[in-house]
Motif scaffolding. Structure first.
Motif, PDB file in Angstrom:
ATOM      1  N   GLY B  72       0.830  -0.884  -0.348  1.00 11.67           N
ATOM      2  CA  GLY B  72       0.325  -0.238   0.156  1.00 11.67           C
ATOM      3  C   GLY B  72       1.006   0.906   0.186  1.00 11.67           C
ATOM      4  N   SER B  73       0.610   1.928   0.125  1.00 11.98           N
ATOM      5  CA  SER B  73       0.998   3.550   0.859  1.00 11.98           C
ATOM      6  C   SER B  73       1.800   3.731   1.435  1.00 11.98           C
ATOM      7  N   PHE B  74       3.314   3.797   1.255  1.00 10.21           N
ATOM      8  CA  PHE B  74       4.200   4.479   2.429  1.00 10.21           C
ATOM      9  C   PHE B  74       3.545   5.291   3.247  1.00 10.21           C
ATOM     10  N   GLU B  75       3.233   6.885   2.571  1.00 11.40           N
ATOM     11  CA  GLU B  75       2.557   7.707   3.342  1.00 11.40           C
ATOM     12  C   GLU B  75       1.559   7.034   4.516  1.00 11.40           C
ATOM     13  N   GLY B  76       0.940   6.246   4.136  1.00 16.65           N
ATOM     14  CA  GLY B  76      -0.261   5.480   5.070  1.00 16.65           C
ATOM     15  C   GLY B  76       0.210   4.873   6.277  1.00 16.65           C
TER      16      GLY B  76
END
Lengths: 267, 188
Positions: B72-76
């Motif tokens: 998924g999103s690394f930022e998330g």
């Protein structure tokens, strides 16, 4: 202005917001990371191993290249040695009935396949001697051309040299003729002095003349190039000379011994 | 929502950071720290506290970076760590107090409108004025987009408590908005 939903506005603003941390914040984090997560240090030995491997590969490659050159040099030397294929056969003397015969056969092959092999067969043959009969020492030179005697030896040897050497046209026949004349004159002088001319002495004169001819050919080369064939033949002559000297020395001793034995027996 | 543009060596930095490459770790920190500090500031009352929580969060990010599977999103993924860390910090300070409300008017729909765009600093000031319990639920629901079930699991409370906390947070905020509107239009 249209009413704006508070929560939508709040969400957009807060999600887009960015706050810059203080500069020392990373230092604090790095210190904590050093405690709990040691930093991966670059292995200097890895670079040294890579450099050593690279140097090793270069060394091995250079050694392989040099060994290939050495192999070719060895091949050339072997060719030279094999070219001087000398077969020395001495038959056992047989005693009995007044007949003593000894035969020595020497064959020399040219190292160059381009030139026709020059087989020179030198036979020192003791004629059958009857009691009371003087032994005639008649040295003969037998070649592929047939049997020739005496003064013809020098001429045939010189001609053979001229025939097997492709650059004779450059040299011209004058120098060869001159050398032939010199050898013949020398032999005649030796005969006039009542000195028995041995085969060994004749061969020495021939070898010297051959050497002079070869050197002259090299020097007179108009292209100022080193002739490989001439050099090889020069080397051949030098090697041949050493061996031939030994052979003829042995021949001479044996010949004299046999002549003395026959003379004493007849007397 | 503005998406943090992926750095061209994004995945390489992660791979190196997993190995303990401090330079790669700094690159990731530099890329995400401003956004993550903002996340932590939504829960903490001051910039200093928010920064401390952020650093703790990044420490956990780098220590557990290998757990990120690029699914998924690394930022998330980092953002969730920051939220958890913020809540843990509030729990340590024992500021998270959730009053159980058994009676809740579920028909009450919060739909406050404002006439002008609010400055983010003003929004933050309003949120800072909320109790930690109200604020946490409100931020999780309204800003982060968590569901009440997720909030309940995260805060270890019931869904009804989550809903009541949200209600109270909105009620307080609406009072502030009404006050702001009355001031803007000079009703008093």
């Amino acid at each position: 202005m249209a009413p704006i939903k508070f929560e939508e506005n709040l969400r957009e603003k807060l999600q887009e917001r960015e706050l810059q941390p203080r500069s020392e914040a990373w230092d604090k984090l790095a210190a904590r990371l050093d405690q709990q997560m040691p930093q991966r240090k670059k292995n200097p030995f890895l670079w040294m191993a890579m450099a050593a491997s690279f140097v090793g590969i270069i060394l091995i490659t250079s050694l392989l290249v040099q060994s290939d050159r050495g192999t070719s040099e060895i091949v050339i030397e072997d060719t030279l040695k094999n070219g001087l294929n000398q077969d020395f056969v001495q038959k056992e003397k047989t005693k009995g009935g007044g007949t003593i015969a000894s035969e020595v056969k020497i064959e020399q092959n040219s190292i160059e396949k381009e030139t026709p092999p020059s087989d020179v067969v030198l036979i020192a043959k003791e004629e059958k001697a009857k009691p009371g009969q003087a032994v005639k020492m008649n040295p003969k030179l037998i070649t592929n051309e047939g049997t020739i005697t005496g003064d013809e030896v020098a001429i045939s040897a010189m001609e053979e040299t001229a025939r097997t050497e492709p650059l004779q046209s450059e040299l011209g026949n004058t120098f060869i003729d001159k050398k032939v004349g010199e050898v013949v004159a020398e032999v005649q002088q030796m005969q006039e002095r009542n000195k028995a001319v041995t085969l060994y002495e004749i061969d020495v004169l021939l070898a010297k003349a051959q050497r002079d001819i070869t050197n002259q050919r090299i020097l007179s080369s108009s292209a100022q190039k080193i002739d490989a064939k001439a050099l090889l033949q020069d080397v051949e002559m030098e090697l041949e000379q050493g061996f031939r000297e030994k052979v003829f020395q042995a021949l001479g001793k044996e010949f004299n011994r046999i002549r003395t034995a026959v003379s004493e027996r007849n007397n | 929502m503005r998406i943090v543009s992926l750095h061209k060596n994004y995945k390489k930095s992660i791979a190196k950071a997993i190995q303990g490459d401090r330079k790669a770790q700094f690159e990731l920190y530099e890329l995400f720290a401003p956004r993550m500090l903002s996340v932590c500031r939504q829960y903490m009352k001051s910039d200093e506290l928010a920064e401390e929580v952020m650093l703790n969060g990044f420490l956990k990010v780098f220590l557990n970076l290998s757990a990120f599977k690029f699914e998924g999103s690394f930022e998330g993924w980092v953002r969730r760590i920051m939220v958890n860390e913020s809540i843990s910090e509030l729990r340590k300070a024992k500021n998270l107090i959730f009053e159980e409300e058994h009676t809740l008017d579920s028909t009450l729909d919060f739909s406050s409108y404002i006439d002008t765009m609010l400055e983010v600093t003003e929004i933050q000031k309003w949120i800072d004025g909320l109790p930690d319990g109200y604020k946490t639920v409100f931020v999780l629901y309204a800003v982060e987009g968590y569901k009440h079930s997720e909030i309940a699991e995260l805060l270890q409370i019931s869904e009804s408590t989550s809903k009541s906390q949200l209600f109270k947070a909105r009620k307080m905020l609406q009072g502030k908005i009404n006050k702001e509107n009355n001031t803007h239009y000079g009703t008093h």
